[in-house]
Motif scaffolding. Structure first.
Motif, short mmCIF file in Angstrom:
data_model
loop_
_atom_site.label_atom_id
_atom_site.label_comp_id
_atom_site.label_asym_id
_atom_site.label_seq_id
_atom_site.Cartn_x
_atom_site.Cartn_y
_atom_site.Cartn_z
N GLY A 28 35.49 -35.82 -84.85
CA GLY A 28 36.72 -35.57 -85.62
C GLY A 28 37.56 -34.43 -85.07
N LEU A 29 37.32 -34.03 -83.84
CA LEU A 29 38.06 -32.91 -83.26
C LEU A 29 39.25 -33.41 -82.44
CD1 LEU A 29 35.01 -30.81 -82.08
CD2 LEU A 29 36.33 -30.52 -84.16
N LYS A 30 40.34 -32.65 -82.47
CA LYS A 30 41.50 -32.94 -81.63
C LYS A 30 41.31 -32.20 -80.31
CE LYS A 30 44.32 -31.48 -84.84
NZ LYS A 30 45.54 -30.99 -85.45
N THR A 31 41.81 -32.80 -79.23
CA THR A 31 41.69 -32.16 -77.92
C THR A 31 43.07 -31.91 -77.34
OG1 THR A 31 41.43 -34.34 -76.90
CG2 THR A 31 39.41 -33.13 -77.42
N VAL A 32 43.22 -30.72 -76.78
CA VAL A 32 44.48 -30.32 -76.15
C VAL A 32 44.12 -29.69 -74.81
CG1 VAL A 32 46.51 -28.82 -76.32
CG2 VAL A 32 45.53 -29.82 -78.40
N MET A 33 44.83 -30.08 -73.77
CA MET A 33 44.64 -29.47 -72.46
C MET A 33 45.83 -28.56 -72.19
SD MET A 33 43.97 -31.05 -68.65
CE MET A 33 45.41 -32.09 -68.62
N ALA A 34 45.56 -27.27 -72.02
CA ALA A 34 46.59 -26.30 -71.64
C ALA A 34 46.30 -25.90 -70.20
CB ALA A 34 46.55 -25.09 -72.56
N THR A 35 47.20 -26.23 -69.30
CA THR A 35 46.96 -26.03 -67.88
C THR A 35 48.19 -25.49 -67.18
OG1 THR A 35 46.32 -27.15 -65.82
CG2 THR A 35 47.55 -28.46 -67.42
N ILE A 47 27.93 -28.81 -80.41
CA ILE A 47 28.73 -28.82 -81.65
C ILE A 47 28.10 -29.78 -82.65
CG2 ILE A 47 30.96 -29.46 -82.65
CD1 ILE A 47 32.23 -28.37 -80.04
N ALA A 48 27.70 -30.96 -82.18
CA ALA A 48 27.06 -31.94 -83.07
C ALA A 48 25.77 -31.37 -83.65
CB ALA A 48 26.79 -33.24 -82.32
N LEU A 49 24.96 -30.71 -82.81
CA LEU A 49 23.71 -30.11 -83.27
C LEU A 49 23.98 -28.99 -84.28
CD1 LEU A 49 20.63 -29.89 -83.08
CD2 LEU A 49 20.95 -28.35 -81.13
N SER A 50 25.00 -28.19 -84.02
CA SER A 50 25.36 -27.11 -84.95
C SER A 50 25.75 -27.66 -86.32
CB SER A 50 26.51 -26.28 -84.39
OG SER A 50 26.13 -25.64 -83.22
N ARG A 51 26.50 -28.75 -86.32
CA ARG A 51 26.90 -29.37 -87.58
C ARG A 51 25.68 -29.91 -88.34
NH1 ARG A 51 32.54 -32.67 -86.58
NH2 ARG A 51 33.85 -30.82 -86.39
N GLN A 52 24.75 -30.52 -87.61
CA GLN A 52 23.53 -31.02 -88.26
C GLN A 52 22.73 -29.86 -88.84
OE1 GLN A 52 21.65 -33.13 -85.05
NE2 GLN A 52 22.55 -35.09 -85.65
N THR A 53 22.63 -28.76 -88.09
CA THR A 53 21.89 -27.59 -88.56
C THR A 53 22.52 -27.03 -89.83
OG1 THR A 53 21.23 -27.06 -86.30
CG2 THR A 53 21.10 -25.28 -87.92
N MET A 54 23.84 -26.92 -89.85
CA MET A 54 24.52 -26.42 -91.06
C MET A 54 24.31 -27.36 -92.23
SD MET A 54 25.59 -23.47 -90.39
CE MET A 54 26.48 -23.20 -91.90
N GLY A 55 24.26 -28.66 -91.98
CA GLY A 55 23.99 -29.62 -93.04
C GLY A 55 22.61 -29.41 -93.65
N VAL A 56 21.62 -29.17 -92.80
CA VAL A 56 20.25 -28.92 -93.28
C VAL A 56 20.20 -27.62 -94.07
CG1 VAL A 56 17.90 -28.37 -92.52
CG2 VAL A 56 19.13 -30.28 -91.47
N ILE A 57 20.89 -26.60 -93.59
CA ILE A 57 20.92 -25.31 -94.31
C ILE A 57 21.54 -25.50 -95.69
CG2 ILE A 57 22.02 -23.03 -94.35
CD1 ILE A 57 21.60 -23.00 -91.26
N ARG A 58 22.66 -26.21 -95.77
CA ARG A 58 23.32 -26.44 -97.08
C ARG A 58 22.40 -27.23 -98.01
NH1 ARG A 58 27.70 -27.68 -93.62
NH2 ARG A 58 29.14 -25.94 -93.51
N GLN A 59 21.73 -28.24 -97.47
CA GLN A 59 20.81 -29.04 -98.27
C GLN A 59 19.67 -28.17 -98.79
OE1 GLN A 59 18.77 -32.10 -96.07
NE2 GLN A 59 18.59 -33.41 -97.88
N ASN A 60 19.11 -27.33 -97.95
CA ASN A 60 18.02 -26.45 -98.38
C ASN A 60 18.47 -25.46 -99.45
OD1 ASN A 60 16.23 -27.72 -96.68
ND2 ASN A 60 16.36 -26.17 -95.08
N LEU A 61 19.69 -24.92 -99.29
CA LEU A 61 20.22 -24.01 -100.31
C LEU A 61 20.43 -24.73 -101.63
CD1 LEU A 61 22.78 -21.92 -98.22
CD2 LEU A 61 20.64 -21.11 -99.24
N PHE A 62 20.92 -25.96 -101.59
CA PHE A 62 21.11 -26.74 -102.81
C PHE A 62 19.78 -26.93 -103.54
CE2 PHE A 62 20.80 -30.93 -104.82
CZ PHE A 62 21.77 -30.80 -105.80
N TRP A 63 18.74 -27.36 -102.81
CA TRP A 63 17.45 -27.61 -103.45
C TRP A 63 16.80 -26.31 -103.92
CZ3 TRP A 63 16.71 -31.98 -105.48
CH2 TRP A 63 17.20 -33.14 -104.91
#
Length: 175
Positions: A47-54, A145-161
């Motif tokens: 879901g990220l936008k990409t821009v090349m500045a060159t 980035i994908a791994l970081s998002r998954q990690t944050m999802g697990v952290i949020r889930q653990n905090l919820f429980w």
């Protein structure tokens, strides 16, 4: 015009003049990094936008962007222009991740929310960035980035429980 044709092929035209007359035309081309198209596709799936500045001419930049699937191109950028692009995105409320490997990328890398330097690039770019991608494989960046998002999802889930458990268990224990 030969220079325009070369630029449209992703090659930066360099003209040499002798006594004010064109004497030679050279074409310089940086190879596209292996895995660049795959990395851009993964960033888009995230879901990220990409821009090349060159600093390259626009025709070269557009050719490279089309080859790898980059959304938007900013050509003829000096270091101050790249920094301004980062700050403009942040002013719109965007979270900016900047990937760079050269001296001209250092100010924008430092100003980005997250700066990613490509290992093997200029030392100042590596020093200015938050994260260095070793080996120059930018696919690893997208995977990180994908791994970081998954990690944050697990952290949020653990905090919820944990919160849910404590809301139920503490009154029960007190009773």
């Amino acid at each position: 015009d030969e220079a325009k044709r070369l630029a449209a092929q992703g090659k930066t035209p360099v003209l040499v003049a002798v006594d004010g007359q064109a004497a030679a035309l050279f074409a310089i081309a940086d190879p596209i990094r292996p895995g660049a198209a795959e990395a851009i596709a993964l960033l888009h799936r995230l879901g990220l936008k990409t821009v090349m500045a060159t600093g390259d001419v626009e025709a070269v930049a557009r050719h490279v962007a089309a080859e790898v699937g980059i959304d938007r191109v900013l050509a003829h950028c000096r270091p101050a222009d790249k920094l301004a692009a980062v700050r403009a995105g942040q002013a719109r409320g965007e979270i900016i991740g900047m990937i760079g490997d050269g001296i001209n990328d250092a100010p924008a890398l430092a100003a980005a929310n997250v700066g990613f330097a490509i290992g093997g690039g200029a030392d100042i770019a590596i020093e200015s960035a938050d994260i260095t991608v070793i080996g120059g494989d930018i696919t690893r960046l997208a995977q990180g980035i994908a791994l970081s998002r998954q990690t944050m999802g697990v952290i949020r889930q653990n905090l919820f429980w944990a919160l849910g458990y404590n809301v139920v268990a503490i009154p029960f224990a007190a009773a």
